[in-house]
Design a protein around this motif. Structure first.
Motif, PDB file in Angstrom:
ATOM      1  N   ILE A 119       0.866  -1.187   0.000  1.00  0.00           N
ATOM      2  CA  ILE A 119       0.000   0.000   0.000  1.00  0.00           C
ATOM      3  C   ILE A 119       0.900   1.233   0.000  1.00  0.00           C
ATOM      4  CG2 ILE A 119      -1.703   1.331   1.311  1.00  0.00           C
ATOM      5  CD1 ILE A 119      -2.738  -1.289   2.451  1.00  0.00           C
ATOM      6  N   PRO A 120       0.733   2.136  -0.952  1.00  0.00           N
ATOM      7  CA  PRO A 120       1.597   3.316  -0.996  1.00  0.00           C
ATOM      8  C   PRO A 120       1.646   4.037   0.348  1.00  0.00           C
ATOM      9  CG  PRO A 120       0.221   3.211  -2.952  1.00  0.00           C
ATOM     10  CD  PRO A 120      -0.273   2.139  -2.030  1.00  0.00           C
ATOM     11  N   ALA A 126      -1.766   9.542   4.538  1.00  0.00           N
ATOM     12  CA  ALA A 126      -2.830  10.519   4.305  1.00  0.00           C
ATOM     13  C   ALA A 126      -4.110  10.099   5.012  1.00  0.00           C
ATOM     14  CB  ALA A 126      -3.083  10.686   2.810  1.00  0.00           C
ATOM     15  N   MET A 127      -4.422   8.803   4.975  1.00  0.00           N
ATOM     16  CA  MET A 127      -5.589   8.300   5.687  1.00  0.00           C
ATOM     17  C   MET A 127      -5.444   8.561   7.180  1.00  0.00           C
ATOM     18  SD  MET A 127      -7.115   4.402   5.961  1.00  0.00           S
ATOM     19  CE  MET A 127      -5.731   3.820   6.962  1.00  0.00           C
ATOM     20  N   PHE A 354      -6.785  12.132   2.124  1.00  0.00           N
ATOM     21  CA  PHE A 354      -6.808  12.960   3.332  1.00  0.00           C
ATOM     22  C   PHE A 354      -8.161  13.645   3.508  1.00  0.00           C
ATOM     23  CE2 PHE A 354      -6.302  17.319   4.992  1.00  0.00           C
ATOM     24  CZ  PHE A 354      -5.911  17.023   6.297  1.00  0.00           C
ATOM     25  N   VAL A 355      -8.665  14.239   2.453  1.00  0.00           N
ATOM     26  CA  VAL A 355      -9.924  14.991   2.532  1.00  0.00           C
ATOM     27  C   VAL A 355     -11.082  14.068   2.901  1.00  0.00           C
ATOM     28  CG1 VAL A 355     -11.625  16.276   1.170  1.00  0.00           C
ATOM     29  CG2 VAL A 355      -9.195  16.831   0.977  1.00  0.00           C
ATOM     30  N   TRP A 371     -13.294   4.346   2.998  1.00  0.00           N
ATOM     31  CA  TRP A 371     -13.575   4.989   1.715  1.00  0.00           C
ATOM     32  C   TRP A 371     -12.409   5.877   1.273  1.00  0.00           C
ATOM     33  CZ3 TRP A 371     -17.051   2.405  -0.530  1.00  0.00           C
ATOM     34  CH2 TRP A 371     -18.150   1.900   0.165  1.00  0.00           C
ATOM     35  N   ALA A 372     -11.726   6.474   2.236  1.00  0.00           N
ATOM     36  CA  ALA A 372     -10.575   7.311   1.900  1.00  0.00           C
ATOM     37  C   ALA A 372      -9.496   6.488   1.213  1.00  0.00           C
ATOM     38  CB  ALA A 372     -10.018   7.959   3.165  1.00  0.00           C
ATOM     39  N   LEU A 373      -9.218   5.311   1.764  1.00  0.00           N
ATOM     40  CA  LEU A 373      -8.183   4.460   1.183  1.00  0.00           C
ATOM     41  C   LEU A 373      -8.612   3.928  -0.176  1.00  0.00           C
ATOM     42  CD1 LEU A 373      -5.402   3.256   1.695  1.00  0.00           C
ATOM     43  CD2 LEU A 373      -6.512   1.295   2.780  1.00  0.00           C
ATOM     44  N   VAL A 374      -9.872   3.525  -0.300  1.00  0.00           N
ATOM     45  CA  VAL A 374     -10.373   3.002  -1.573  1.00  0.00           C
ATOM     46  C   VAL A 374     -10.296   4.061  -2.665  1.00  0.00           C
ATOM     47  CG1 VAL A 374     -12.438   2.217  -2.786  1.00  0.00           C
ATOM     48  CG2 VAL A 374     -11.866   1.243  -0.566  1.00  0.00           C
ATOM     49  N   MET A 375     -10.789   5.247  -2.368  1.00  0.00           N
ATOM     50  CA  MET A 375     -10.788   6.307  -3.381  1.00  0.00           C
ATOM     51  C   MET A 375      -9.370   6.780  -3.684  1.00  0.00           C
ATOM     52  SD  MET A 375     -13.723   6.557  -4.516  1.00  0.00           S
ATOM     53  CE  MET A 375     -13.267   7.908  -5.615  1.00  0.00           C
ATOM     54  N   GLY A 376      -8.513   6.772  -2.679  1.00  0.00           N
ATOM     55  CA  GLY A 376      -7.125   7.133  -2.923  1.00  0.00           C
ATOM     56  C   GLY A 376      -6.453   6.171  -3.891  1.00  0.00           C
ATOM     57  N   LEU A 377      -6.734   4.882  -3.713  1.00  0.00           N
ATOM     58  CA  LEU A 377      -6.164   3.877  -4.618  1.00  0.00           C
ATOM     59  C   LEU A 377      -6.736   4.026  -6.030  1.00  0.00           C
ATOM     60  CD1 LEU A 377      -6.219   0.773  -2.235  1.00  0.00           C
ATOM     61  CD2 LEU A 377      -4.171   1.912  -3.131  1.00  0.00           C
TER      62      LEU A 377
END
Length: 387
Positions: A119-120, A126-127, A354-355, A371-377
């Motif tokens: 995972i980056p 950011a999460m 982050f947002v 959801w933050a991690l999913v959308m970031g990916l």
């Protein structure tokens, strides 16, 4: 007492004191946020202290290394940002059990650890920064509504951050304790002396898919990425190869077995690990395990005192506990933001992560961290994929 023995013992005491007092307010906030009542949150603090104490003593003595454990402070902050889930506190407890078992599996199955490591870093950090941000804002809100009580805490934290950074948050809590004491004497708060003895409050775990996805998964990722993996790196910097499988077994099983008592996650110490592993603990690297063992014994003492601390927190004027918790996480927020934005090409995906994490918005009963991690990916794959 010989100086050579006093040195690591004192280092261990400092390790435990700093680790406990600098973040227990965050832990209580996180547990209460996902549905624990005061007795259940106090039970969680007590049980985690016991798990850390016995886990540290076992690992330090068995491997003759200064291996120290900690509760997952980032994980507790994540719980605070997640809030209640479908199924309430029993479902949160079920998610804690799953988190512990996943940590054990990571020690046994190396590919799972490799998956987490893939995972980056920018997205994981950011999460973490996003879920921490609301807590870090709390001191500002508290100061606006109760400046007389909050200002002394902030001032002491600021001064100690300059002259003795490791003691800044413990000193801020000590100042908060004085403020609470003054409030009790003045009759503005009440202190319940009937709850000074620590007890375990057990909850039968329940499992809901919302809690598994919204709590267990992000809690596992944050604990591994922000605690266990950095913890092994810190130890390696001092020449120690952490016994990975044994450490994951001790922390994972410790978490899973004691989750009904309110334990959300126990892991390898990261930042505080250096206090027992550095040369300051003992010139001879082969004797620094004594410092870790001393830290374990100190956590036993702190476990006994945990109920009194929870009672003290319960008597706090509005905003005091939130201020201490927010100040405790400022350093984590700063390092997370720096790490999330260090990769110039990945700044947009990290910012999206982050947002969303900071938004506090739940979708389909699942908290923002997932959801933050999913959308970031998704954004990262879209923007950085090869044409």
């Amino acid at each position: 007492m010989p100086v050579t023995l006093a040195q690591p013992i004192n280092a261990g005491i400092v390790t435990a004191l700093v680790g406990f007092t600098s973040s227990f307010a965050v832990v209580l906030t996180g547990l209460r946020s996902v549905g624990a009542d005061p007795a259940q949150a106090a039970s969680g603090l007590f049980a985690m202290s016991l798990v850390m104490a016995f886990g540290i003593m076992f690992l330090a003595y068995r491997f003759r290394m200064p291996i120290t454990l900690a509760w997952s402070t980032p994980g507790a902050a994540l719980l605070a940002g997640t809030g209640a889930v479908a199924g309430g506190w029993p479902a949160a407890v079920g998610a804690f059990v799953v988190t512990g078992l996943a940590i054990v599996l990571t020690g046994v199955w190396s590919k799972l650890g490799d998956l987490i490591a893939s995972i980056p870093v920018s997205l994981a950090q950011a999460m973490l920064a996003g879920v921490i941000l609301p807590l870090c804002i709390e001191p500002v809100k508290a100061f606006a509504t109760n400046p007389a009580a909050v200002a002394p805490v902030v001032i002491v934290w600021l001064v100690l951050s300059r002259v003795a950074p490791r003691w800044a948050v413990p000193a801020a809590f000590a100042t908060a304790a004085v403020v609470i004491g003054i409030s009790v004497v003045a009759g503005n708060s009440s202190f319940d002396t009937s709850t000074l003895v620590p007890t375990l409050s057990l909850t039968t775990p329940d499992w809901t898919w919302q809690a598994l996805i919204g709590i267990a998964l992000p809690l596992y990722i944050v604990t591994m990425a922000s605690q266990n993996i950095p913890g092994t790196a810190v130890m390696a910097s001092f020449g120690y190869a952490v016994p990975w499988r044994a450490s994951m077994a001790v922390t994972g099983l410790g978490t899973a077995i004691t989750a009904p008592a309110g334990v959300h996650a126990v892991n390898l110490a990261a930042i505080s690990a250096a206090l027992s592993a550095a040369p300051d603990a003992h010139p001879d690297s082969k004797k620094r395990w004594i410092a870790a063992f001393s830290a374990g014994v100190s956590y036993l003492v702190l476990a006994i005192a945990s109920a009194a601390l929870v009672t003290l927190v319960a008597a706090a004027p509005a905003g005091i506990v939130e201020t201490v918790a927010g100040l405790a996480l400022l350093g984590v927020l700063a390092s997370s933001l720096a790490a999330s934005l260090s990769d110039e090409r990945g700044r947009i995906p990290a910012t999206v992560t982050f947002v969303i994490a900071a938004s506090g918005v739940s979708i389909a009963g699942i908290g923002p961290a997932f959801w933050a991690l999913v959308m970031g990916l998704v954004v990262r794959a879209t923007l950085l994929s090869k044409a």
